[in-house]
Motif scaffolding. Structure first.
Motif, PDB file in Angstrom:
ATOM      1  N   CYS A   1      -0.395   0.667  11.128  1.00 50.02           N
ATOM      2  CA  CYS A   1      -1.593   1.469  10.871  1.00 50.02           C
ATOM      3  C   CYS A   1      -1.493   2.710  11.744  1.00 50.02           C
TER       4      CYS A   1
ATOM      5  N   THR B   1       0.998  -4.513  12.851  1.00 46.45           N
ATOM      6  CA  THR B   1       0.112  -5.501  12.222  1.00 46.45           C
ATOM      7  C   THR B   1       0.784  -6.157  11.016  1.00 46.45           C
TER       8      THR B   1
ATOM      9  N   LYS C   1      -3.374  -5.749   8.788  1.00 48.23           N
ATOM     10  CA  LYS C   1      -4.089  -4.467   8.846  1.00 48.23           C
ATOM     11  C   LYS C   1      -5.398  -4.542   9.633  1.00 48.23           C
TER      12      LYS C   1
ATOM     13  N   PHE D   1       3.476  -4.076   8.770  1.00 46.42           N
ATOM     14  CA  PHE D   1       2.851  -2.768   8.550  1.00 46.42           C
ATOM     15  C   PHE D   1       2.593  -2.066   9.874  1.00 46.42           C
TER      16      PHE D   1
ATOM     17  N   THR E   1      -1.680   3.525   6.305  1.00 49.03           N
ATOM     18  CA  THR E   1      -0.952   2.316   6.671  1.00 49.03           C
ATOM     19  C   THR E   1       0.378   2.382   5.945  1.00 49.03           C
TER      20      THR E   1
END
Length: 141
Positions: free
Chosen positions: A29, A11, A14, A27, A43
């Motif tokens: 998660c 992502t 998020k 990122f 995350t």
């Protein structure tokens, strides 16, 4: 049946999966998924170096190392590049048709027993979920 599976979702915001290759995310998660629950563990930022070339195998190796350090067993996103085969030797990649992470993780949750069956037979697999939520499991040789 799988008691739980730690998965990473690619992502930038998020909330949604990225439309690019898994390793291109800002990122990841990390979720603990069971047949009964889905829990966000954390995350993490993608701190791996930029690709030197498109679908750089070194970049894929770095991302997998980062995720393995977090105990990740599976990865889920809308797109994977040619590195899906080496990824499948370490983790279970799942290609979702969903945009929202929440919906994609629920799809994976519904497949836990099928994934466990393959893992218990030492099969290296990846999973592709189509538009009608039909899952196909592909074995990597």
């Amino acid at each position: 049946m799988v008691k739980n599976m730690i998965i990473a979702c690619a992502t930038d915001d998020k909330l949604n999966f990225i439309d690019r290759h898994f390793g291109d995310a800002k990122f990841y998660c990390i979720f603990d998924v069971t047949t009964d629950s889905i829990r966000l563990l954390q995350t993490i930022e993608n701190t791996t170096e930029e690709e030197r070339q498109h679908a750089d195998p070194q970049k894929a190796k770095s991302v997998m190392q980062l995720l393995k350090e977090e105990g990740t067993q599976g990865v889920i996103n809308k797109a994977f590049g040619p590195n899906i085969k080496p990824i499948a030797k370490l983790l279970v990649p799942v290609i979702t048709n969903e945009t929202l992470i929440e919906d994609g993780v629920k799809q994976l949750q519904n497949l836990l027993s099928q994934i466990e069956e393959n893992i218990s037979q030492n099969r290296k697999i990846y999973v592709k979920i189509s538009g009608n939520n039909e899952a196909k499991i592909f074995e990597i040789n």
